[in-house]
Design a protein around this motif. Structure first.
Motif, PDB file in Angstrom:
ATOM      1  N   THR A  90       0.866  -1.174   0.000  1.00 22.64           N
ATOM      2  CA  THR A  90       0.000   0.000   0.000  1.00 22.64           C
ATOM      3  C   THR A  90       0.901   1.221   0.000  1.00 22.64           C
ATOM      4  OG1 THR A  90      -1.702  -1.186   1.239  1.00 22.64           O
ATOM      5  CG2 THR A  90      -1.846   1.219   1.208  1.00 22.64           C
ATOM      6  N   THR A 106       1.475   5.379  -0.327  1.00 24.36           N
ATOM      7  CA  THR A 106       0.936   6.728  -0.199  1.00 24.36           C
ATOM      8  C   THR A 106       1.917   7.654  -0.902  1.00 24.36           C
ATOM      9  OG1 THR A 106      -0.086   6.189   1.912  1.00 24.36           O
ATOM     10  CG2 THR A 106       0.142   8.527   1.373  1.00 24.36           C
ATOM     11  N   SER A 143      -2.113  13.733  -1.124  1.00 23.29           N
ATOM     12  CA  SER A 143      -1.522  12.430  -1.390  1.00 23.29           C
ATOM     13  C   SER A 143      -2.587  11.462  -1.884  1.00 23.29           C
ATOM     14  CB  SER A 143      -0.861  11.884  -0.128  1.00 23.29           C
ATOM     15  OG  SER A 143      -1.822  11.708   0.886  1.00 23.29           O
ATOM     16  N   SER A 144      -2.146  10.501  -2.663  1.00 25.41           N
ATOM     17  CA  SER A 144      -3.045   9.451  -3.116  1.00 25.41           C
ATOM     18  C   SER A 144      -2.520   8.127  -2.601  1.00 25.41           C
ATOM     19  CB  SER A 144      -3.138   9.445  -4.644  1.00 25.41           C
ATOM     20  OG  SER A 144      -1.874   9.180  -5.211  1.00 25.41           O
ATOM     21  N   GLN A 145      -3.408   7.154  -2.452  1.00 27.43           N
ATOM     22  CA  GLN A 145      -3.020   5.842  -1.970  1.00 27.43           C
ATOM     23  C   GLN A 145      -3.441   4.812  -3.004  1.00 27.43           C
ATOM     24  OE1 GLN A 145      -4.656   4.262   1.827  1.00 27.43           O
ATOM     25  NE2 GLN A 145      -2.668   4.856   2.620  1.00 27.43           N
TER      26      GLN A 145
END
Length: 181
Positions: free
Chosen positions: A25, A27, A48-50
């Motif tokens: 995962t 970030t 931010s994107s995950q």
């Protein structure tokens, strides 16, 4: 004209806990900077994107990755290839590169849902992406965490304006693993 990766390690070294395939995962902090092991978001940068990725660390020091990063258009980023090396007990460095196959004029629609309109100026140009990360393995939970720098290069090997940093958590893929955390 692209940066050259180092050769894999000798296969005579003992097995390392990092070896295997991991669901990761990630970030991502676009335009963020990595200093002294800390990923700092850029002021005023997009949030931010995950997303998820798979990383496979092979005996001898080779690395492959695939990603579901929604910032890339379908087919725009190739799988990543690279190397890993032990820095000390339960600490590793991993470097991977992938091709950015074609230019994009704007991020895919999915990002526009989460990113303010002013942040949609980012585009990718054909070239390469390089990810350099420091990984800390947790032997108690058989998981790892990392911090990484993310850089892009144009087809002529010069730096592209896109960059950032990322944090990640890896969970080993086993016979009882589920595809999503």
């Amino acid at each position: 004209a692209f940066p050259v990766l180092a050769p894999a390690q000798s296969t005579s070294s003992p097995a390392q806990p990092i070896e295997g395939t991991w669901l990761v995962t990630v970030t991502l902090y676009p335009l963020g900077t990595l200093n002294d092991g800390v990923c700092t978001p850029a002021e005023g940068a997009p949030p931010s994107s995950q997303f998820s990725s798979f990383l496979s660390f092979a005996e001898g020091g080779t690395l492959t990755d695939t990603t579901m990063n929604p910032a890339f258009l379908p087919g725009q980023r190739s799988p990543g290839h690279g190397f890993w090396t032990a820095l000390g007990p339960n600490t590793y460095q991993a470097v991977s590169e992938s091709f950015v196959r074609f230019d994009s004029s704007k991020p895919p629609y999915v990002l526009s849902i989460y990113v303010p309109l002013a942040a949609l100026r980012a585009t990718f140009k054909a070239g390469a992406q390089k990810i350099t990360q420091t990984i800390t393995y947790d032997s108690v939970d058989d998981r790892w965490t990392s911090v990484a720098s993310v850089k892009f290069f144009k087809q002529d090997g010069t730096s592209a304006p896109q960059h950032g940093c990322a944090t990640a958590q890896g969970r080993r893929v086993t016979d009882d693993y589920a595809a999503m955390p």
